[in-house]
Write an enzyme that holds these catalytic residues in place. Structure first.
Site, mmCIF file in Angstrom:
data_model
loop_
_atom_site.group_PDB
_atom_site.id
_atom_site.type_symbol
_atom_site.label_atom_id
_atom_site.label_comp_id
_atom_site.label_asym_id
_atom_site.label_seq_id
_atom_site.Cartn_x
_atom_site.Cartn_y
_atom_site.Cartn_z
ATOM 1 N N GLU A 237 0.877 -1.173 0.000
ATOM 2 C CA GLU A 237 0.000 0.000 0.000
ATOM 3 C C GLU A 237 0.912 1.220 0.000
ATOM 4 O OE1 GLU A 237 -4.074 -1.725 1.720
ATOM 5 O OE2 GLU A 237 -3.138 -0.174 2.916
ATOM 6 N N CYS A 272 -1.992 9.238 2.794
ATOM 7 C CA CYS A 272 -1.746 8.646 1.471
ATOM 8 C C CYS A 272 -2.790 9.139 0.484
ATOM 9 C CB CYS A 272 -1.759 7.134 1.566
ATOM 10 S SG CYS A 272 -3.221 6.479 2.342
HETATM 11 P P1 NAD Z 1 8.771 4.305 4.258
HETATM 12 O O1 NAD Z 1 8.752 3.530 2.984
HETATM 13 O O2 NAD Z 1 9.908 5.200 4.512
HETATM 14 O O3 NAD Z 1 8.732 3.297 5.507
HETATM 15 C C1 NAD Z 1 7.684 2.376 5.698
HETATM 16 C C2 NAD Z 1 8.179 1.237 6.559
HETATM 17 O O4 NAD Z 1 9.166 0.498 5.849
HETATM 18 C C3 NAD Z 1 8.828 1.673 7.873
HETATM 19 O O5 NAD Z 1 8.429 0.790 8.886
HETATM 20 C C4 NAD Z 1 10.306 1.537 7.573
HETATM 21 O O6 NAD Z 1 11.102 1.314 8.702
HETATM 22 C C5 NAD Z 1 10.318 0.324 6.667
HETATM 23 N N1 NAD Z 1 11.492 0.229 5.789
HETATM 24 C C6 NAD Z 1 12.230 1.255 5.277
HETATM 25 N N2 NAD Z 1 13.211 0.758 4.497
HETATM 26 C C7 NAD Z 1 13.086 -0.599 4.505
HETATM 27 C C8 NAD Z 1 13.791 -1.666 3.889
HETATM 28 N N3 NAD Z 1 14.874 -1.435 3.114
HETATM 29 N N4 NAD Z 1 13.387 -2.914 4.103
HETATM 30 C C9 NAD Z 1 12.307 -3.169 4.882
HETATM 31 N N5 NAD Z 1 11.597 -2.206 5.506
HETATM 32 C C10 NAD Z 1 11.980 -0.936 5.321
HETATM 33 O O7 NAD Z 1 7.385 5.074 4.319
HETATM 34 P P2 NAD Z 1 6.840 6.072 5.455
HETATM 35 O O8 NAD Z 1 7.595 7.342 5.361
HETATM 36 O O9 NAD Z 1 6.778 5.365 6.760
HETATM 37 O O10 NAD Z 1 5.341 6.314 4.990
HETATM 38 C C11 NAD Z 1 4.953 7.333 4.115
HETATM 39 C C12 NAD Z 1 4.529 6.726 2.788
HETATM 40 O O11 NAD Z 1 3.539 5.741 3.004
HETATM 41 C C13 NAD Z 1 3.884 7.748 1.870
HETATM 42 O O12 NAD Z 1 4.358 7.556 0.561
HETATM 43 C C14 NAD Z 1 2.400 7.407 1.969
HETATM 44 O O13 NAD Z 1 1.647 7.794 0.848
HETATM 45 C C15 NAD Z 1 2.447 5.920 2.124
HETATM 46 N N6 NAD Z 1 1.208 5.422 2.733
HETATM 47 C C16 NAD Z 1 0.355 4.692 1.964
HETATM 48 C C17 NAD Z 1 -0.841 4.239 2.504
HETATM 49 C C18 NAD Z 1 -1.836 3.453 1.679
HETATM 50 O O14 NAD Z 1 -2.775 2.960 2.256
HETATM 51 N N7 NAD Z 1 -1.670 3.333 0.374
HETATM 52 C C19 NAD Z 1 -1.144 4.526 3.839
HETATM 53 C C20 NAD Z 1 -0.245 5.260 4.600
HETATM 54 C C21 NAD Z 1 0.934 5.695 4.036
#
Ligand code: NAD
Length: 472
Positions: A237, A272
């Site tokens: 997502e 999001c």
């Molecule tokens: P992010 O991708 O930076 O991190 C998300 C998660 O992934 C965190 O727990 C992080 O620690 C982990 N992570 C980071 N690098 C990783 C790796 N190499 N391997 C495994 N895990 C890893 O995103 P964020 O800043 O936490 O969230 C913001 C983003 O999420 C925005 O783009 C937003 O639009 C999206 N979002 C989407 C939805 C949806 O329902 N579509 C909902 C909420 C947020």
């Protein structure tokens, strides 16, 4: 299971984005602790599956009650680590409880054995079996909402969960774990993994039975690549660049502007499905822009704990400068800043960014193409519905798209042509637990919520029965 990553003992600093101060030091997980948690979950999942479904639902119902009882305290913790205004933090917990209610009411129906054919000597049946031990790698912007979308239906279906909250929402993740435990979810059925990207990375190495990720496109794409050889469900997502169109068919432009402002700036635009770009038919453009700026000017920017604040600090220290660059890029290419109030006093040490409304924008500018994830919005004039459709579709993302029009006949053909998981008529920036939440293109794969989001944590097993059988 030996992991190649070597995560050593270290402390994670939890920072309050309202003032940049460290509010807690939390011991992060190590390679050894993650391996050990996985081994325990493998055992725990088997015992959890032997707990009858109504009893599993009853325990999640207790979790729902506990969230309600502790709402004020949980909202304060959430605000302290992500910076959202207290009222919005409490609203998020209420929203999460609403989603849990849906799962509590609907799960028995959608997880029951499904008889496709049944006669004296022949039967065909589908059983919805859990996946096993799954990873829930989560985001910080709505940690309760995006968390419960995954771990609640996953637990109800009989899975064990390795839950990795975002490093920006660790305290909230630990509270969730504690309340689940108190609600009767066994300790070896749900574990919180504390850490940042490297801890998430360690989960990718484990032979888990499914990966359910909420976060950015970049990380999502990386996770998909890293787990490609596992042949287990991978759900992503991801982000969006969600458009809103104000057609010529709008008598009350003021009301549309009010709704659009809320959709763009709620949670400081860190949703999001936040409205990220607006297209307005030229016949109502001037009127709309005036009303939009007037409405934006009513939003109180300030400390998240202060009564009446609508826009608090951003969660991540790096985001204000990222947004400033988007605005500078737009201005350099001809955009006009229609609104940008000064920041109130006392905000210097926090990660604040005053809301910005940009006019005279085009798709040459990053602000109309790349996810802003902050209180910045571009408003573009279009000459007809066809131009609006072309602009709305000029994106690799496909999360939501919104159309405002008095008549359904105006909006429906536009909605039908949107390549997005969700379309809205006369509303925006909302979810319903009863409808699937999914993205197309770079906004992700798979879905949560609705009956599809209950079955997403299961796999069907087909039973072909020949002879005398019972339904047990
Ligand atoms: P992010 O991708 O930076 O991190 C998300 C998660 O992934 C965190 O727990 C992080 O620690 C982990 N992570 C980071 N690098 C990783 C790796 N190499 N391997 C495994 N895990 C890893 O995103 P964020 O800043 O936490 O969230 C913001 C983003 O999420 C925005 O783009 C937003 O639009 C999206 N979002 C989407 C939805 C949806 O329902 N579509 C909902 C909420 C947020």
């Amino acid at each position: 299971m030996a992991l190649s990553s070597t995560l050593k003992t270290h402390l994670m600093e939890i920072i309050n984005p309202a003032n940049g101060q460290v509010i807690a030091d939390i011991a992060a997980d190590t390679t050894a602790s993650i391996s050990s948690k996985y081994q325990q979950l493998l055992q725990g999942q088997q015992s959890w599956l032997s707990v009858p479904l109504p009893e599993r639902i009853a325990r999640l119902s207790r979790f729902h009650e506990l969230l309600g009882q502790h709402q004020d305290r949980l909202a304060e913790i959430l605000t302290s680590e992500v910076g959202k205004p207290l009222s919005q933090a409490a609203g998020e917990i209420r929203g999460a409880r609403g989603r849990i209610e849906f799962f509590l009411q609907e799960s028995e129906k959608w997880l029951a054995d499904e008889w496709i054919a049944k006669s004296e000597q022949y039967g065909e049946m589908i059983r919805w079996e859990p996946l096993g031990v799954i990873a829930n790698i989560s985001a910080w912007n709505y940690p309760y909402l995006v968390g419960v979308n995954v771990f609640v239906p996953a637990l109800i279906a009989g899975n064990a969960v390795m839950y990795k909250p975002s490093e920006y929402a660790t305290l909230t993740g630990l509270e969730i774990e504690q309340l689940l435990l108190e609600a009767g979810i066994p300790a070896d059925v749900f574990y919180t993994v504390k850490g940042g990207a490297e801890a998430g990375e360690a989960l990718l190495e484990l032979p888990l039975d499914g990966y359910f990720f909420t976060g950015s496109y970049r990380t999502g794409q990386y996770i998909r690549q890293k787990t490609a050889d596992k042949l287990v469900p991978i759900q992503l997502e991801l982000g969006g660049k969600d458009p809103l169109y104000v057609s010529a068919d709008n008598a009350d432009v003021q009301a549309v502007a009010q709704a659009a402002v809320e959709g763009a700036f709620y949670n400081a635009g860190q949703s999001c499905c936040a409205v990220e770009r607006v297209y307005v038919h030229e016949s109502v453009y001037d009127q709309f822009v005036e009303a939009f700026v007037e409405e934006a000017a009513t939003l109180q920017v300030g400390a998240p704990t202060q009564e009446g604040t609508f826009i608090g600090p951003l969660t991540r220290a790096s985001q204000p400068s990222f947004l400033a660059e988007q605005v500078a890029d737009a201005v350099e290419k001809g955009a006009q800043i229609l609104f940008q109030p000064p920041l109130p006093e006392g905000t210097d040490s926090g990660y604040y960014f005053a809301p910005v409304v940009l006019g005279n924008v085009s798709h040459e500018m990053a602000v109309m193409k790349e996810e802003s994830f902050g209180p910045v919005i571009g408003i573009q004039r279009v000459s007809d519905d066809e131009e609006a459709i072309a602009m709305m579709q000029d994106t690799p993302f496909g999360l939501t798209a919104s159309v405002y029009a008095d008549n359904f006949e105006t909006a429906k053909p536009i909605m039908d042509r949107m390549q997005s998981g969700t379309v809205y008529w006369n509303c925006c920036d909302r979810l319903s637990p009863s409808l699937p939440w999914s993205g197309r293109g770079d906004s992700g794969i798979g879905w949560t919520l609705s009956y599809l989001g209950i079955r997403a944590f299961t796999q069907p097993k087909a039973y072909h029965l020949k002879g005398k059988f019972s339904e047990k």
